[in-house]
Motif scaffolding. Structure first.
Motif, mmCIF file in Angstrom:
data_model
loop_
_atom_site.group_PDB
_atom_site.id
_atom_site.type_symbol
_atom_site.label_atom_id
_atom_site.label_comp_id
_atom_site.label_asym_id
_atom_site.label_seq_id
_atom_site.Cartn_x
_atom_site.Cartn_y
_atom_site.Cartn_z
ATOM 1 N N ILE B 64 0.868 -1.175 0.000
ATOM 2 C CA ILE B 64 0.000 0.000 0.000
ATOM 3 C C ILE B 64 0.903 1.222 0.000
ATOM 4 C CG2 ILE B 64 -1.863 1.222 1.184
ATOM 5 C CD1 ILE B 64 -2.580 -1.442 2.547
ATOM 6 N N PRO B 65 0.860 2.058 -1.059
ATOM 7 C CA PRO B 65 1.729 3.225 -1.107
ATOM 8 C C PRO B 65 1.308 4.264 -0.081
ATOM 9 C CG PRO B 65 0.181 3.257 -2.939
ATOM 10 C CD PRO B 65 -0.019 1.954 -2.234
ATOM 11 N N ALA B 66 2.147 5.284 0.072
ATOM 12 C CA ALA B 66 1.930 6.288 1.116
ATOM 13 C C ALA B 66 0.588 7.017 0.967
ATOM 14 C CB ALA B 66 3.071 7.296 1.122
ATOM 15 N N ASP B 67 0.153 7.250 -0.282
ATOM 16 C CA ASP B 67 -1.115 7.972 -0.451
ATOM 17 C C ASP B 67 -2.335 7.087 -0.239
ATOM 18 O OD1 ASP B 67 -1.132 8.133 -4.137
ATOM 19 O OD2 ASP B 67 -1.329 6.461 -2.760
ATOM 20 N N ARG B 68 -2.127 5.770 -0.153
ATOM 21 C CA ARG B 68 -3.183 4.770 0.123
ATOM 22 C C ARG B 68 -4.301 4.767 -0.911
ATOM 23 N NH1 ARG B 68 -5.257 2.901 4.688
ATOM 24 N NH2 ARG B 68 -6.727 4.631 4.924
ATOM 25 N N LYS B 69 -4.069 5.321 -2.073
ATOM 26 C CA LYS B 69 -5.131 5.353 -3.088
ATOM 27 C C LYS B 69 -5.176 4.065 -3.907
ATOM 28 C CE LYS B 69 -5.181 10.374 -3.563
ATOM 29 N NZ LYS B 69 -6.431 10.607 -2.870
ATOM 30 N N SER B 70 -4.238 3.175 -3.663
ATOM 31 C CA SER B 70 -4.268 1.886 -4.343
ATOM 32 C C SER B 70 -3.613 0.855 -3.436
ATOM 33 C CB SER B 70 -3.521 1.948 -5.677
ATOM 34 O OG SER B 70 -2.145 2.166 -5.444
ATOM 35 N N SER B 71 -3.775 -0.402 -3.795
ATOM 36 C CA SER B 71 -3.061 -1.463 -3.101
ATOM 37 C C SER B 71 -2.809 -2.580 -4.102
ATOM 38 C CB SER B 71 -3.842 -1.976 -1.891
ATOM 39 O OG SER B 71 -5.112 -2.476 -2.274
#
Lengths: 113, 108
Positions: B64-71
């Protein structure tokens, strides 16, 4: 590992009849759910239940449907007057606390003829 | 409720690593991301859950990247038995909604 159990595994009923689908959630779980899945389609949320009352319900969960936790261990879904389009797999699920993963039963296949 | 978008289907071969990405642009601060696997005529089964960065268990990894807009769900060295539908869900509140999922087909 504890699991959610559902009975019966398969229920055949005639249109207009009442059915009760039964579930025994995992014993220390506090939140309970019913979902249904029509063959080949996605898993659809019906209702969530917490502290002996409905928390959320979908537009599918109309007056034909009701849920109950009659004795502290069972969790039931009643369909009052079944229609052909109620034919589906019905899944019960439970979670122990907020954000914890859903634990599903193996489902009841309801066939309305 | 956060809406998710996943590929409808994917094919891969036995022994390959498979990555399935889910976008959830309007994820809420309190949402976790949970992935489930479903075989025909069975209930969905929990695979992995995370909030941010990377989580790994015995069957999968979740990025999960830092912006949490994808996984991204990563399945290492898939086998034929990994053929199933995979769902990503934000989980926070009473109304846990499944999307259409990704139908993964593993070929020999």
């Amino acid at each position: 590992e504890p699991e959610v159990t559902q009975t019966p595994s398969h229920q055949v009923t005639q249109m207009g009849q009442e059915v009760i689908l039964r579930c025994v959630p995992i014993s220390n779980h506090l939140y309970f759910y019913w979902y249904r899945q029509i063959l080949g389609q996605k898993v659809e949320f019906l209702v969530s239940f917490y502290n002996n009352e409905i928390s959320e319900k979908s537009e599918i969960f109309d007056d034909q449907f009701s849920v109950e936790r009659p004795d502290g261990s069972n969790f039931t879904l009643k369909i009052r007057s079944t229609k052909l389009e109620d034919s589906a797999m019905y899944f019960c699920a439970s979670i122990s606390h907020w954000n914890s993963p859903l634990h599903f039963g193996n489902g009841t296949r309801l066939t309305v003829t | 409720l956060a809406k998710t978008t996943q590929p409808i289907s994917m094919d891969s071969y036995e022994g390959q690593e498979v990555n399935i990405t889910c976008s959830h642009n309007n994820i809420a601060t309190n949402d976790y991301i949970t992935w489930y696997q479903q075989f025909p005529s069975q209930g969905p089964r929990f695979i992995i859950q995370g909030y941010k960065t990377k989580v790994t268990n015995e069957v999968a990894s979740l990025f999960i990247p830092a912006d949490r807009k994808s996984s991204t769900l990563s399945l290492p060295r898939v086998s034929l038995s990994d053929t199933a539908v995979y769902y990503c869900l934000p989980t926070r509140d009473d109304k846990i909604i499944f999307g259409k999922g990704t139908r993964l087909h593993i070929l020999p």
